[in-house]
Design a protein around this motif. Structure first.
Motif, short mmCIF file in Angstrom:
data_model
loop_
_atom_site.label_atom_id
_atom_site.label_comp_id
_atom_site.label_asym_id
_atom_site.label_seq_id
_atom_site.Cartn_x
_atom_site.Cartn_y
_atom_site.Cartn_z
N PHE A 150 0.86 -1.18 0.00
CA PHE A 150 0.00 0.00 0.00
C PHE A 150 0.90 1.23 0.00
O PHE A 150 1.71 1.41 0.92
N VAL A 151 0.77 2.03 -1.03
CA VAL A 151 1.67 3.17 -1.22
C VAL A 151 0.88 4.46 -1.04
O VAL A 151 -0.36 4.48 -1.16
N VAL A 183 -1.06 -1.88 -4.53
CA VAL A 183 -0.35 -2.34 -5.73
C VAL A 183 0.14 -3.77 -5.50
O VAL A 183 0.36 -4.19 -4.37
N LEU A 184 0.29 -4.50 -6.60
CA LEU A 184 0.99 -5.79 -6.58
C LEU A 184 2.34 -5.59 -7.24
O LEU A 184 2.43 -5.06 -8.35
N VAL A 234 4.75 -3.33 -11.52
CA VAL A 234 3.87 -2.87 -10.44
C VAL A 234 2.48 -2.71 -11.04
O VAL A 234 2.28 -1.92 -11.98
N SER A 235 1.51 -3.48 -10.55
CA SER A 235 0.15 -3.47 -11.07
C SER A 235 -0.73 -2.70 -10.09
O SER A 235 -0.76 -3.00 -8.90
N VAL A 236 -1.47 -1.73 -10.60
CA VAL A 236 -2.14 -0.73 -9.76
C VAL A 236 -3.61 -1.07 -9.54
O VAL A 236 -4.36 -1.30 -10.50
N LYS A 249 4.86 7.32 -9.04
CA LYS A 249 5.81 8.12 -8.25
C LYS A 249 6.47 7.27 -7.16
O LYS A 249 7.68 7.40 -6.90
N TRP A 250 5.68 6.38 -6.54
CA TRP A 250 6.27 5.49 -5.55
C TRP A 250 7.30 4.57 -6.20
O TRP A 250 8.40 4.37 -5.66
#
Length: 271
Positions: A56-57, A68-69, A115-117, A139-140
């Motif tokens: 969790f970002v 995210v994964l 990274v899958s959102v 951004k993360w």
């Protein structure tokens, strides 16, 4: 008029088993539940070398954290190129898990991180919420690249269908803000143009199966509202020379040339 006779006979039994649903505010919850029941993470020896974690970002200002994964190959030495992926679902449904197989296939073939959102969905969260969630995840990824073994100079974005529409909008947003350099974008059959739902008499058999004209109308209205926020969501208005999407859905065997192209762009060995 129907185009059923043009469908490959091998696909007809599958097509017949897919429920014919009407997208409405009342039916959307049931449709989402049905989709969730049908998606399962892929467990296969083929992908044993990929570690997947949930994180969790920080979200946009004043908004919740973004789930995210994170996909990391365990057999490739870093720093790795990375792909930020946004899932499809007409802007109104879906989650990263539904494209687990696709993301793992890309990670395995390209030797990249991904990274899958899990961006917020319309209509509960209309534009610009979903693209802002995607930007927060990007951004993360960029600012924490070294923490997960990623090269921040080799970050790409991509998605399919509505996810590709978000990726196109994300590319423009990223360009305008000037905070994060992107190496390229991968847009698969992108859902880009809300003008496709403004005609009173839509094409009689375009969108006959699965994603129909009615579903398209619902998805765009959920995202942009009845007034259509065209000045805020215009990835489709780019001059042709600036368009880099692939407007088709390739079979799995068609991935190889794309993978080779990614490796060249990401300056990876072996090409």
């Amino acid at each position: 008029m129907t185009t059923r006779h043009l469908v490959d006979p091998e696909l007809l039994p599958t097509l017949d088993h897919i429920p014919d649903v009407q997208f409405t505010t009342e039916s959307l919850g049931q449709i989402r539940t049905m989709m969730k029941q049908n998606r399962q993470p892929v467990s296969s020896p083929e992908f044993a070398g990929i570690a997947v974690s949930e994180r969790f970002v920080p979200g946009p200002i004043g908004a919740p954290e973004v789930r995210v994964l994170v996909y990391l190959p365990t057999t490739v030495q870093g720093p790795l190129p990375a792909l930020l992926w946004t899932h499809g679902g007409g802007y109104v449904m879906g989650a990263p898990e539904q494209e687990d197989l696709l993301v793992k296939t890309m990670v395995s073939a390209a030797g990249c991180a991904a990274v899958s959102v899990d961006y917020r969905l319309a209509p509960e969260t209309p534009h610009p919420g979903p693209v802002e969630d995607s930007y927060a995840a990007l951004k993360w990824l960029y600012t924490h690249a070294s923490d997960i073994g990623v090269d921040p100079t080799r970050v790409a974005i991509g998605g399919g269908s509505a996810g590709a529409g978000l990726a196109a909008a994300l590319g423009l947003l990223t360009r305008d803000r000037g905070e994060i350099p992107l190496v390229f974008q991968l847009l698969l059959f992108p859902m880009l143009d809300d003008c496709t739902v403004t005609t009173a008499d839509p094409h009689p058999y375009t969108g006959e199966f699965l994603w129909t004209a009615q579903a398209n109308q619902f998805g765009w209205t959920a995202l942009l509202g009845d007034s259509r926020v065209r000045l805020a969501f215009l990835p489709m208005r780019l001059p042709p020379v600036q368009r880099t999407w692939q407007d088709f859905h390739p079979p799995s065997s068609a991935w190889l040339p794309w993978i080779c192209s990614w490796k060249k762009i990401w300056n990876m060995p072996g090409v």
